[in-house]
Design an enzyme around this catalytic site. Sequence first.
Site, PDB file in Angstrom:
ATOM      1  CE  LYS A  87       5.937  -4.553  -4.427  1.00 51.07           C
ATOM      2  NZ  LYS A  87       4.939  -3.956  -5.320  1.00 51.07           N
ATOM      3  CD  GLU A 124      -3.596  -2.055 -10.212  1.00 48.75           C
ATOM      4  OE1 GLU A 124      -3.048  -1.089 -10.771  1.00 48.75           O
ATOM      5  OE2 GLU A 124      -3.396  -2.366  -9.026  1.00 48.75           O
TER       6      GLU A 124
HETATM    7  N1  PSU Z   1       1.892  -0.928  -4.506  1.00 46.38           N
HETATM    8  C1  PSU Z   1       2.332  -2.032  -5.120  1.00 46.38           C
HETATM    9  N2  PSU Z   1       2.173  -2.169  -6.452  1.00 46.38           N
HETATM   10  C2  PSU Z   1       1.573  -1.198  -7.203  1.00 46.38           C
HETATM   11  C3  PSU Z   1       1.098  -0.033  -6.548  1.00 46.38           C
HETATM   12  C4  PSU Z   1       1.270   0.066  -5.204  1.00 46.38           C
HETATM   13  O1  PSU Z   1       2.874  -2.912  -4.455  1.00 46.38           O
HETATM   14  O2  PSU Z   1       1.445  -1.344  -8.419  1.00 46.38           O
HETATM   15  C5  PSU Z   1       0.405   1.011  -7.383  1.00 46.38           C
HETATM   16  C6  PSU Z   1      -1.104   0.749  -7.371  1.00 46.38           C
HETATM   17  O3  PSU Z   1      -1.667   1.146  -8.603  1.00 46.38           O
HETATM   18  C7  PSU Z   1      -1.563   1.664  -6.252  1.00 46.38           C
HETATM   19  C8  PSU Z   1      -0.659   2.869  -6.472  1.00 46.38           C
HETATM   20  O4  PSU Z   1      -2.918   2.009  -6.325  1.00 46.38           O
HETATM   21  O5  PSU Z   1       0.600   2.282  -6.791  1.00 46.38           O
HETATM   22  C9  PSU Z   1      -0.564   3.768  -5.263  1.00 46.38           C
HETATM   23  O6  PSU Z   1       0.174   4.912  -5.586  1.00 46.38           O
HETATM   24  P1  PSU Z   1       0.297   6.098  -4.514  1.00 46.38           P
HETATM   25  O7  PSU Z   1       1.106   5.562  -3.395  1.00 46.38           O
HETATM   26  O8  PSU Z   1       0.990   7.205  -5.243  1.00 46.38           O
HETATM   27  O9  PSU Z   1      -1.099   6.459  -4.123  1.00 46.38           O
END
Ligand code: PSU
Length: 309
Positions: free
Chosen positions: A162, A28
């Site tokens: 996390k 990604e």
């Molecule tokens: N969690 C992490 N690192 C990240 C992300 C999430 O530990 O980089 C990023 C990823 O691209 C994930 C996105 O798909 O955040 C999720 O965002 P949201 O919670 O807004 O859906």
Amino acid sequence: MNRFVDYIDINDEVLDALRFCNPVVALESTIISHGMPYPDNLSTAKDLENIVRQNGAVPATIAIIKGRIKIGLTPEELEYLATSKDVIKVSRRDIPHIIAGELDGATTVASTMIFSRIAGISLFATGGIGGVHRGAERSFDISADLTELAQTNVAVVCAGVKSILDIGLTLEKLETLGVPVFGYGTEDFPSFYTRKSGFKVDTRIDTPEECARILKTKWDLDLDGGVIIANPVPEAFEADQSVIDTAIEIALVEAQRNNIRGKEVTPFLLSKVKELTGGESLEANIALVKHNAEVAAKIAVALYNICEK
Ligand code: PSU
Ligand code: MN
């Protein structure tokens, strides 16, 4: 695939591999544009591609550049993503307007899965996925990554989630959505910077071959959707749990105080945690993503081998 050609550019290395059904691993771009500082983001992106190659698969880093979906980036495109300030976080619902507006987009887990599936890529390596946020019973904040995992046939190798998220609720939601969660060489669901979260996975897998057999079975039976392969950070790079926990507590309070909402929540929390934990978290982050790229490549090769028979 044909009706997608107006929107997608696949680079030659990836196209050759896909034509012969050779193993490919998607990577990604959020990690490059939003996840790490320059120049670590660029060197890590290049290292990940090389690790995938060294383990017998072809890397396909995915992003949107000037409205084109890119499957496999040139060195110039990687550099551009690593340095540009105007790259927008793109999840499922953002795809149409970013493409129609000819903008630059960094793909999240959800959108990288969507483009992987369109291209015919089954394995994807990342760092951490989105999930159910703490307090979701009031905020309703549940990542679109989970609904994507419920419907799109791509296996995601990650280091767990996390604890900015409610890990227990995330695992419950994944169960409801029918998404298998495997521990790679472990019974414990990892929490990104550390190898354990206090929660168990219900299935441990120990080899790429075992994993490949399960993926083939799932998709042969039309059990659509993704799979999470949770691969803990290598022991030598595990971060100090209490440092991470303190940073997350502070980040959560600041998000609330600043009334952060919607798609901004995760980037806000991630950047606060990064700011508060500095070098230690970056080192763990780089090590775990590299490990995930290696495992994803090995599973892609194993899947190729059983599908050939
Ligand atoms: N969690 C992490 N690192 C990240 C992300 C999430 O530990 O980089 C990023 C990823 O691209 C994930 C996105 O798909 O955040 C999720 O965002 P949201 O919670 O807004 O859906
Ligand atoms: Mn959200």
